[in-house]
Design an enzyme around this catalytic site. Structure first.
Site, PDB file in Angstrom:
ATOM      1  N   HIS A 120       0.871  -1.181   0.000  1.00  0.00           N
ATOM      2  CA  HIS A 120       0.000   0.000   0.000  1.00  0.00           C
ATOM      3  C   HIS A 120       0.912   1.237   0.000  1.00  0.00           C
ATOM      4  CE1 HIS A 120      -2.838   2.881   1.865  1.00  0.00           C
ATOM      5  NE2 HIS A 120      -3.817   2.043   1.619  1.00  0.00           N
ATOM      6  N   LYS A 223     -10.518  -0.625  10.423  1.00  0.00           N
ATOM      7  CA  LYS A 223     -10.687  -1.781   9.543  1.00  0.00           C
ATOM      8  C   LYS A 223     -11.029  -3.035  10.329  1.00  0.00           C
ATOM      9  CE  LYS A 223      -7.892   0.019   5.803  1.00  0.00           C
ATOM     10  NZ  LYS A 223      -6.808  -0.173   4.847  1.00  0.00           N
TER      11      LYS A 223
HETATM   12  C1  PLP Z   1      -5.832   0.595   4.688  1.00  0.00           C
HETATM   13  C2  PLP Z   1      -4.431   0.142   4.556  1.00  0.00           C
HETATM   14  C3  PLP Z   1      -3.367   0.944   4.992  1.00  0.00           C
HETATM   15  C4  PLP Z   1      -3.559   2.329   5.519  1.00  0.00           C
HETATM   16  O1  PLP Z   1      -4.366   2.348   6.664  1.00  0.00           O
HETATM   17  P1  PLP Z   1      -4.866   3.757   7.249  1.00  0.00           P
HETATM   18  O2  PLP Z   1      -5.938   3.352   8.196  1.00  0.00           O
HETATM   19  O3  PLP Z   1      -5.384   4.539   6.075  1.00  0.00           O
HETATM   20  O4  PLP Z   1      -3.701   4.406   7.897  1.00  0.00           O
HETATM   21  C5  PLP Z   1      -2.096   0.436   4.882  1.00  0.00           C
HETATM   22  N1  PLP Z   1      -1.867  -0.778   4.375  1.00  0.00           N
HETATM   23  C6  PLP Z   1      -2.852  -1.590   3.969  1.00  0.00           C
HETATM   24  C7  PLP Z   1      -2.516  -2.952   3.447  1.00  0.00           C
HETATM   25  C8  PLP Z   1      -4.170  -1.155   4.032  1.00  0.00           C
HETATM   26  O5  PLP Z   1      -5.148  -1.946   3.603  1.00  0.00           O
END
Ligand code: PLP
Length: 403
Positions: A120, A223
């Protein structure tokens, strides 16, 4: 697992969009929030809102206790040895920036950092910023055709100058789950530390940072059914102790004078300013929701949905699925025919399906796949086979328009 009992805890799942029942399949971007998490936020604001660690008064003590209970819940959740090693951040992005910025100051020009092509942007750009500041060199592990990491290439990338590996636990696009324990062993054999982007790990996989052998592990609350704006960085004590502070301000100091300032003990050394103590209290509830539901049960349920949906999707004319690694997480990235991902996503939206479209903050991976973006459906504990059936029916209906 009683899916209806789980669904009843998420009021948003009862709403409609454009008069159609909402089918929420954008869980890899953010998951929905059970009532108990929102109630914890309410309770904190209505019952004991006060700044933490500073006041002697009752409200401040209650707010502090609620925040520290959140830290302990997070420690237990990832089996960190001590709450001293559990740092509150704003999320995965800030956790990785903290490591790149602070641990990065221990690296020299010409030192090498290993990333992977499936990262990411939040596990790429902080290292690029470090590279431009300190002349650190970035090396990139490629993937195999099924979307799993090329581990032979990984082993071959180490050199005497390699100092750190940073890798996602699971890809938010391909679903591939990386073999962190083996990768950590390899990194340690070369005297390197390993940082794990756990944003897609903790929602789907039982994480034990000690068993994984990772040195840093960063994740986001939003998440994993928790509130937005808060996350956790786990770091191994001996590393955190030798790292300089990330930001300066209140809470992170021992003593301040214009002749020199000393730092607070761990974990507060890395928590400058008033922390998100309301978020921390609500995070406790998200963790307890996952523990009570059972992380293994959630994972098994999501895996069932993935195994059910994948062959049905493959029957749709023109279907291409990106990422077929064994043991992948419940994320399905796809394209149909020659249709643009955005058009497919918009049509699905009109039918009530919330999916993600685009590059998913992984443009280097899109370049490696030779595409601009995908449509992505991702599952959580509250999704059902009936929703998958409705999704497949919608794709069948749309497919002739998308060739
Ligand atoms: C969503 C995500 C991030 C970033 O997370 P944030 O909550 O936006 O800081 C980083 N890596 C992966 C694999 C993700 O799915």
């Amino acid at each position: 697992m009683d899916i209806q009992a789980i669904r009843s805890q998420f009021p948003i799942l009862d709403r409609t969009v454009y008069g159609k029942p909402l089918v929420y399949l954008d869980n890899a971007a953010t998951s929905q929030t059970p009532r108990r998490v929102v109630e914890a936020i309410d309770n904190a604001y209505y019952g004991h809102k006060a700044n933490v660690h500073r006041g002697v008064h009752c409200l401040s003590q209650e707010a502090t206790d609620a925040m520290e209970a959140g830290r302990e819940a997070a420690r237990r959740f990832i089996n960190a040895p001590s709450t001293d090693e559990v740092i509150f951040t704003r999320g995965t992005t800030e956790g990785i920036n903290l490591v790149a910025s602070s641990y990065g100051q221990l690296l020299d020009e010409g030192d090498e950092v290993i990333l992977t092509v499936m990262e990411h942007h939040s596990n790429i750009v902080p290292w690029q910023l470090l590279a431009s500041r300190r002349g650190v060199v970035i090396k990139v592990v490629p993937i195999l055709p099924d979307g799993s990491l090329d581990l032979d290439a990984y082993r071959a990338l180490f050199s005497p100058r390699t100092r750190l590996v940073s890798v996602c636990h699971a890809s938010n696009v391909l679903g591939s789950v990386n073999p962190i324990r083996e990768m950590a062993e390899e990194a340690h054999r070369h005297g390197c530390v390993i940082c794990v982007d756990g944003a897609q790990g903790v929602p789907h996989i039982k994480v034990d940072v000690q068993a994984l052998g990772c040195d840093f592990y960063a994740f986001s609350s939003h998440k994993m059914y928790g509130p937005t704006g808060i996350g956790i960085l786990y770091g191994r004590r001996e590393l955190l102790e030798k790292m300089p502070p990330y930001q300066g301000g209140g809470e992170m100091i021992g003593h301040v004078s214009f002749d020199g300032t000393t730092w607070a003990d761990l974990p507060y050394k890395f928590e400058a300013g008033t922390p998100d103590y309301v978020g921390a209290a609500a995070l406790t509830q998200a963790i307890e929701f996952m523990e009570e539901t059972g992380i293994d049960a959630i994972a098994a349920h999501e895996h069932d949905l993935l195994e059910y949906a994948t062959p049905l999707m493959m029957e749709i004319p023109g279907m291409r699925i990106f990422g077929t690694a064994p043991g992948k997480c419940a994320v399905i990235s796809f394209l149909i025919g020659r249709a643009h991902h955005y058009d497919t996503g918009m049509l699905l939206d009109k039918l009530g399906f919330a999916v993600r479209t685009g590059h998913h903050c992984a443009q280097p991976l899109m370049q490696a796949l030779g595409i601009e973006g995908t449509v992505r459906a991702s599952f959580a504990a509250y999704n059902t086979r009936a929703e998958v059936d409705a999704f497949i029916a919608a794709l069948r209906r749309l497919a002739p328009m998308l060739q």
